[in-house]
Write an enzyme that holds these catalytic residues in place. Sequence first.
Site, mmCIF file in Angstrom:
data_model
loop_
_atom_site.group_PDB
_atom_site.id
_atom_site.type_symbol
_atom_site.label_atom_id
_atom_site.label_comp_id
_atom_site.label_asym_id
_atom_site.label_seq_id
_atom_site.Cartn_x
_atom_site.Cartn_y
_atom_site.Cartn_z
ATOM 1 N N VAL A 163 38.334 -55.658 -30.350
ATOM 2 C CA VAL A 163 39.168 -55.957 -31.524
ATOM 3 C C VAL A 163 40.577 -55.429 -31.266
ATOM 4 O O VAL A 163 40.769 -54.212 -31.127
ATOM 5 C CB VAL A 163 38.597 -55.307 -32.814
ATOM 6 C CG1 VAL A 163 39.475 -55.649 -34.013
ATOM 7 C CG2 VAL A 163 37.165 -55.750 -33.067
ATOM 8 N N SER A 217 50.376 -32.475 -35.894
ATOM 9 C CA SER A 217 49.428 -33.550 -36.245
ATOM 10 C C SER A 217 48.004 -33.140 -35.870
ATOM 11 O O SER A 217 47.050 -33.440 -36.595
ATOM 12 C CB SER A 217 49.817 -34.864 -35.554
ATOM 13 O OG SER A 217 49.538 -34.832 -34.165
ATOM 14 N N ASN A 224 39.770 -41.524 -31.689
ATOM 15 C CA ASN A 224 40.403 -41.016 -30.466
ATOM 16 C C ASN A 224 41.846 -41.473 -30.307
ATOM 17 O O ASN A 224 42.650 -40.765 -29.708
ATOM 18 C CB ASN A 224 39.567 -41.491 -29.259
ATOM 19 C CG ASN A 224 40.331 -41.408 -27.958
ATOM 20 O OD1 ASN A 224 40.547 -40.334 -27.413
ATOM 21 N ND2 ASN A 224 40.763 -42.566 -27.443
ATOM 22 N N TYR A 253 53.727 -33.260 -32.542
ATOM 23 C CA TYR A 253 52.399 -33.603 -32.008
ATOM 24 C C TYR A 253 51.412 -32.486 -32.328
ATOM 25 O O TYR A 253 50.305 -32.736 -32.817
ATOM 26 C CB TYR A 253 52.500 -33.798 -30.492
ATOM 27 C CG TYR A 253 51.178 -34.074 -29.807
ATOM 28 C CD1 TYR A 253 50.572 -35.323 -29.886
ATOM 29 C CD2 TYR A 253 50.531 -33.080 -29.065
ATOM 30 C CE1 TYR A 253 49.367 -35.575 -29.246
ATOM 31 C CE2 TYR A 253 49.325 -33.325 -28.423
ATOM 32 C CZ TYR A 253 48.744 -34.577 -28.520
ATOM 33 O OH TYR A 253 47.549 -34.819 -27.889
ATOM 34 N N SER A 289 43.379 -31.755 -29.998
ATOM 35 C CA SER A 289 44.044 -31.260 -28.778
ATOM 36 C C SER A 289 44.158 -29.752 -28.875
ATOM 37 O O SER A 289 44.295 -29.207 -29.983
ATOM 38 C CB SER A 289 45.454 -31.855 -28.681
ATOM 39 O OG SER A 289 46.194 -31.195 -27.676
HETATM 40 P P1 NDP Z 1 46.119 -42.852 -23.502
HETATM 41 O O1 NDP Z 1 47.557 -43.101 -23.741
HETATM 42 O O2 NDP Z 1 45.566 -43.115 -22.159
HETATM 43 O O3 NDP Z 1 45.248 -43.598 -24.600
HETATM 44 C C1 NDP Z 1 45.637 -43.607 -25.944
HETATM 45 C C2 NDP Z 1 44.907 -44.709 -26.666
HETATM 46 O O4 NDP Z 1 45.323 -44.714 -28.028
HETATM 47 C C3 NDP Z 1 45.206 -46.068 -26.075
HETATM 48 O O5 NDP Z 1 44.016 -46.806 -25.978
HETATM 49 C C4 NDP Z 1 46.142 -46.682 -27.099
HETATM 50 O O6 NDP Z 1 45.949 -48.082 -27.156
HETATM 51 C C5 NDP Z 1 45.659 -46.039 -28.392
HETATM 52 N N1 NDP Z 1 46.679 -46.097 -29.428
HETATM 53 C C6 NDP Z 1 47.863 -45.450 -29.473
HETATM 54 N N2 NDP Z 1 48.556 -45.823 -30.563
HETATM 55 C C7 NDP Z 1 47.792 -46.734 -31.219
HETATM 56 C C8 NDP Z 1 47.954 -47.497 -32.394
HETATM 57 N N3 NDP Z 1 49.066 -47.441 -33.151
HETATM 58 N N4 NDP Z 1 46.962 -48.335 -32.781
HETATM 59 C C9 NDP Z 1 45.844 -48.451 -32.035
HETATM 60 N N5 NDP Z 1 45.627 -47.752 -30.910
HETATM 61 C C10 NDP Z 1 46.592 -46.911 -30.503
HETATM 62 O O7 NDP Z 1 45.908 -41.320 -23.877
HETATM 63 P P2 NDP Z 1 44.622 -40.365 -23.906
HETATM 64 O O8 NDP Z 1 43.409 -41.058 -23.486
HETATM 65 O O9 NDP Z 1 45.038 -39.147 -23.210
HETATM 66 O O10 NDP Z 1 44.581 -40.036 -25.462
HETATM 67 C C11 NDP Z 1 43.406 -40.111 -26.255
HETATM 68 C C12 NDP Z 1 43.416 -38.990 -27.264
HETATM 69 O O11 NDP Z 1 43.306 -37.753 -26.566
HETATM 70 C C13 NDP Z 1 44.689 -38.888 -28.104
HETATM 71 O O12 NDP Z 1 44.342 -38.627 -29.445
HETATM 72 C C14 NDP Z 1 45.416 -37.695 -27.503
HETATM 73 O O13 NDP Z 1 46.253 -37.042 -28.428
HETATM 74 C C15 NDP Z 1 44.235 -36.834 -27.085
HETATM 75 N N6 NDP Z 1 44.559 -35.819 -26.082
HETATM 76 C C16 NDP Z 1 44.949 -36.183 -24.810
HETATM 77 C C17 NDP Z 1 45.260 -35.208 -23.892
HETATM 78 C C18 NDP Z 1 45.690 -35.534 -22.495
HETATM 79 O O14 NDP Z 1 46.130 -34.612 -21.775
HETATM 80 N N7 NDP Z 1 45.588 -36.758 -22.031
HETATM 81 C C19 NDP Z 1 45.187 -33.769 -24.232
HETATM 82 C C20 NDP Z 1 44.736 -33.510 -25.571
HETATM 83 C C21 NDP Z 1 44.444 -34.500 -26.444
HETATM 84 P P3 NDP Z 1 47.116 -49.185 -27.096
HETATM 85 O O15 NDP Z 1 48.232 -48.656 -26.303
HETATM 86 O O16 NDP Z 1 46.408 -50.366 -26.485
HETATM 87 O O17 NDP Z 1 47.427 -49.421 -28.528
#
Ligand code: NDP
Length: 279
Positions: free
Chosen positions: A63, A165, A93, A162, A148
């Site tokens: 979706v 949040s 996530n 950040y 986080s």
């Molecule tokens: P990525 O950037 O690899 O993935 C983030 C995901 O969130 C993507 O699939 C993106 O999809 C989606 N996303 C962002 N904005 C939107 C939106 N407006 N609507 C729908 N989907 C959205 O990052 P991570 O995998 O690292 O992040 C995943 C989670 O882990 C987050 O909450 C992040 O804060 C948390 N986190 C990550 C850390 C890290 O070091 N990587 C550390 C601590 C926490 P798309 O772009 O297709 O919309």
Amino acid sequence: MTRFEGKVAIVTGSSSGIGRATALLFAQEGAKVTITGRNTERLEETRQHILKSGIPEDHVLSVVADLVKDEDQDKLINETIYTFGHFDILVNNAGTAFVDSHGRVGLDQDVSDYDKVMQINLRSVVTLTQKAKEHLIKTRGEIVNVSSVAGGQQAMPDMLYYAMSKSALDQFTRSTSIALIAHGVRVNSVSPGAVITGIDEAMGMPAGSFEKMAKFWESKKECLPNGRVGQPDDIANIIAFLADRKLSSYIIGQTIVADGGSSLVMGMQAHDMMEILKQ
Ligand code: NDP
């Protein structure tokens, strides 16, 4: 029998990183999964990863949705119910941070960045949880939020919005866990430290920034006591544990920290990351 057979999981932010690894793991462990994100191409990549691992096509629903939009959240829930009939697991996530194009950090960063980060990291989780609630009560389901270590007790002066949040998200996890366990729904969360994903690019940083910072952190035990940065699977495994009632039923409203020990020392804060990127 696999542990999530008969279950349906919605994993937000599954077009990349931690969400992609989590959706794949759930599917491999027998769940039907709804994957979602805004980026159609990357979402299709996730679907292909899942199908290539031998999962039948009718176990995966894609979706395309921007979760800051109410109508897209409705679409996500409605299409999941239409396709699978119910859902048992919601992984909140999707999330990101925003860097300032003028190089400003912390309190100097424009308040529009505060609004944007709160919209996706916090408000969208609140509203999606509201919409998912009635469905999860029916299945006595599970919610796992992805927070986080940035939301912990230490200061995060350069990534203030950040971090705020994620601190608020932790309170949301605690409070909703008490409200919802009365209806049989469990809420927990995981707080990752640094994990190699697409988040640097999503934040608007040059490609490879995260790898560069990771190399630096891995060489400093005051940054990463375990000597290695996390991979998406490290977090996906914890999400699956928290969504598995057989293994974690007595855990309510908690966050599991998975960060290689970094938040116990927080030495990263002693270094200027912008200077490291210039080296
Ligand atoms: P990525 O950037 O690899 O993935 C983030 C995901 O969130 C993507 O699939 C993106 O999809 C989606 N996303 C962002 N904005 C939107 C939106 N407006 N609507 C729908 N989907 C959205 O990052 P991570 O995998 O690292 O992040 C995943 C989670 O882990 C987050 O909450 C992040 O804060 C948390 N986190 C990550 C850390 C890290 O070091 N990587 C550390 C601590 C926490 P798309 O772009 O297709 O919309």
